[in-house]
Design a protein around this motif. Structure first.
Motif, PDB file in Angstrom:
ATOM      1  N   CYS A  37     -14.870   3.166  10.657  1.00  0.00           N
ATOM      2  CA  CYS A  37     -15.092   4.527  10.152  1.00  0.00           C
ATOM      3  C   CYS A  37     -15.485   4.515   8.683  1.00  0.00           C
ATOM      4  O   CYS A  37     -16.326   5.315   8.247  1.00  0.00           O
ATOM      5  CB  CYS A  37     -13.833   5.375  10.360  1.00  0.00           C
ATOM      6  SG  CYS A  37     -13.503   5.754  12.098  1.00  0.00           S
ATOM      7  N   LEU A  40     -19.177   3.672   8.755  1.00  0.00           N
ATOM      8  CA  LEU A  40     -20.033   4.738   9.266  1.00  0.00           C
ATOM      9  C   LEU A  40     -20.032   5.967   8.368  1.00  0.00           C
ATOM     10  O   LEU A  40     -20.963   6.777   8.421  1.00  0.00           O
ATOM     11  CB  LEU A  40     -19.587   5.131  10.682  1.00  0.00           C
ATOM     12  CG  LEU A  40     -19.735   4.043  11.753  1.00  0.00           C
ATOM     13  CD1 LEU A  40     -19.212   4.549  13.090  1.00  0.00           C
ATOM     14  CD2 LEU A  40     -21.181   3.599  11.879  1.00  0.00           C
ATOM     15  N   GLY A  45     -27.064   3.560   5.647  1.00  0.00           N
ATOM     16  CA  GLY A  45     -26.897   2.869   6.908  1.00  0.00           C
ATOM     17  C   GLY A  45     -26.791   1.367   6.710  1.00  0.00           C
ATOM     18  O   GLY A  45     -27.034   0.839   5.630  1.00  0.00           O
ATOM     19  N   VAL A 296     -16.103  10.487  10.511  1.00  0.00           N
ATOM     20  CA  VAL A 296     -17.397  10.014  10.994  1.00  0.00           C
ATOM     21  C   VAL A 296     -18.210  11.146  11.607  1.00  0.00           C
ATOM     22  O   VAL A 296     -19.410  11.283  11.366  1.00  0.00           O
ATOM     23  CB  VAL A 296     -17.199   8.875  12.012  1.00  0.00           C
ATOM     24  CG1 VAL A 296     -18.550   8.445  12.616  1.00  0.00           C
ATOM     25  CG2 VAL A 296     -16.516   7.672  11.346  1.00  0.00           C
ATOM     26  N   ARG A 299     -19.649  13.211   8.928  1.00  0.00           N
ATOM     27  CA  ARG A 299     -20.759  12.527   8.247  1.00  0.00           C
ATOM     28  C   ARG A 299     -22.048  12.617   9.062  1.00  0.00           C
ATOM     29  O   ARG A 299     -23.124  12.866   8.522  1.00  0.00           O
ATOM     30  CB  ARG A 299     -20.382  11.069   8.024  1.00  0.00           C
ATOM     31  CG  ARG A 299     -21.528  10.119   7.676  1.00  0.00           C
ATOM     32  CD  ARG A 299     -22.018  10.290   6.269  1.00  0.00           C
ATOM     33  NE  ARG A 299     -23.000   9.267   5.930  1.00  0.00           N
ATOM     34  CZ  ARG A 299     -24.298   9.339   6.208  1.00  0.00           C
ATOM     35  NH1 ARG A 299     -24.789  10.401   6.837  1.00  0.00           N
ATOM     36  NH2 ARG A 299     -25.111   8.355   5.857  1.00  0.00           N
ATOM     37  N   TRP A 300     -21.940  12.447  10.387  1.00  0.00           N
ATOM     38  CA  TRP A 300     -23.135  12.369  11.220  1.00  0.00           C
ATOM     39  C   TRP A 300     -23.566  13.706  11.817  1.00  0.00           C
ATOM     40  O   TRP A 300     -24.737  13.882  12.152  1.00  0.00           O
ATOM     41  CB  TRP A 300     -22.923  11.336  12.324  1.00  0.00           C
ATOM     42  CG  TRP A 300     -22.876   9.947  11.785  1.00  0.00           C
ATOM     43  CD1 TRP A 300     -21.761   9.232  11.478  1.00  0.00           C
ATOM     44  CD2 TRP A 300     -23.993   9.125  11.440  1.00  0.00           C
ATOM     45  NE1 TRP A 300     -22.102   8.007  10.965  1.00  0.00           N
ATOM     46  CE2 TRP A 300     -23.476   7.902  10.940  1.00  0.00           C
ATOM     47  CE3 TRP A 300     -25.370   9.295  11.514  1.00  0.00           C
ATOM     48  CZ2 TRP A 300     -24.296   6.873  10.509  1.00  0.00           C
ATOM     49  CZ3 TRP A 300     -26.189   8.257  11.090  1.00  0.00           C
ATOM     50  CH2 TRP A 300     -25.649   7.059  10.598  1.00  0.00           C
ATOM     51  N   VAL A 301     -22.624  14.621  11.961  1.00  0.00           N
ATOM     52  CA  VAL A 301     -22.952  15.918  12.547  1.00  0.00           C
ATOM     53  C   VAL A 301     -23.017  16.990  11.474  1.00  0.00           C
ATOM     54  O   VAL A 301     -23.965  17.787  11.401  1.00  0.00           O
ATOM     55  CB  VAL A 301     -21.939  16.319  13.634  1.00  0.00           C
ATOM     56  CG1 VAL A 301     -22.242  17.695  14.175  1.00  0.00           C
ATOM     57  CG2 VAL A 301     -21.950  15.285  14.750  1.00  0.00           C
TER      58      VAL A 301
END
Length: 302
Positions: A37, A40, A45, A296, A299-301
């Motif tokens: 986590c 990510l 990246g 996470v 961060r990504w959504v």
């Protein structure tokens, strides 16, 4: 104090399951998850192959620390019901084999991390292994009821390692994650120690309930939960994460605080079921999985 233990003369040769048990795979699961986590959640990246390699190194490093811990504490494990069936106290493995296995894993994990990923991540991984083995296991565990407080730093390194593997540096967010795990560790382990008090007493380990008593331990659980809660919410409050993390952190931390308060307000002599303590211990594990998972997703959504 001696760290030797007498193994049965008829001890069978160790198999792969015994070497796996040396790595403490259940503990490793949480270590690997928080490290993943941290990676990510980083703002950049990482190549999937390098990312896999970094997580493998974190797992191997955690396994090395677990193996060296069991090598050094074989005598303690033999006196505790919770650990007496581990490979060394049960006589299924020679201590020399455990030592070589642990040292080999440690060197391999650090060298691979340094060569394949970066030196910053390798340096932090080295610090985490040495801290767990030398500071916690060798120095603190048998000497002070504060063993978990200071030694908790050992299990707090993985988010830093994961972040450093992706970015090559350290920033405010992974430091907060480190602090969160550091402050989470005392309530987590002292909840366990409350219902495993007799085991620790039999082994002569100066855990807080054994040395200072249950009442002090319960009070300490409540006190440590306060700064832990503040640090858990801090990433959102400081604008380092979004609303997804903030909402999950607030909700899950309120549950943690409620359970910790219930444990803190209990008095001794209320039966031996220890249900509130067991609920807090179980929730504390799930809590880290949820809150790091939310990081996470945020961060990504978000």
């Amino acid at each position: 104090m001696t760290t030797t233990t007498t193994l049965p003369a008829s001890a069978l040769p160790a198999d792969w399951r015994d070497f796996l048990a040396l790595t403490k795979p259940r503990v490793m699961t949480l270590v690997v998850f928080t490290g993943l986590c941290g990676m990510l959640a980083a703002p950049v990246g990482i190549d999937p192959v390098l990312g896999f390699t970094a997580i493998l190194c974190i797992a191997l490093g955690a396994g090395a620390a677990g193996a060296l811990n069991q090598w050094y504490e074989a005598d303690l494990d033999a006196r505790m019901k919770r650990t007496e069936r581990r490979p060394l106290p049960a006589g299924r493995m020679d201590r020399q084999a455990a030592l070589h296995f642990g040292v080999g894993l440690a060197f391999f994990s650090v060298i691979l991390m340094g060569l394949a990923v970066n030196l910053i991540a390798a340096a932090i991984l080295t610090a985490s292994i040495l801290f767990y083995v030398l500071i916690y296991t060798v120095w603190l565990k048998r000497r002070t009821p504060q063993n978990i407080v200071i030694g908790g730093a050992a299990g707090a390194f993985p988010p830093l390692i994961g972040w450093a593997a992706a970015t090559g540096d350290v920033a405010t967010l992974p430091v907060l994650l480190f602090t969160l795990v550091f402050l989470w560790t005392p309530p987590h382990f002292w909840a366990l120690a409350l219902f495993m008090k007799s085991d620790y007493a039999a082994a002569g380990v100066p855990m807080m309930p054994v040395v200072a008593g249950e009442r002090t331990t319960r009070l300490q659980i409540g006190l440590y939960t306060i700064p832990m809660a503040a640090v858990a919410i801090a990433p959102w409050a400081l604008g380092l994460t979004g609303a997804i993390y903030g909402g999950v952190a607030i909700a899950t931390t309120l549950v943690f605080a409620a359970l910790a308060l219930q444990v803190s307000l209990r008095t001794t002599g209320m039966g031996d079921a220890m249900r509130p303590e067991k609920r807090l211990f179980a929730w504390s594990i799930l809590y880290l999985f949820i809150i790091f998972g939310a990081l996470v997703v945020d961060r990504w959504v978000g």
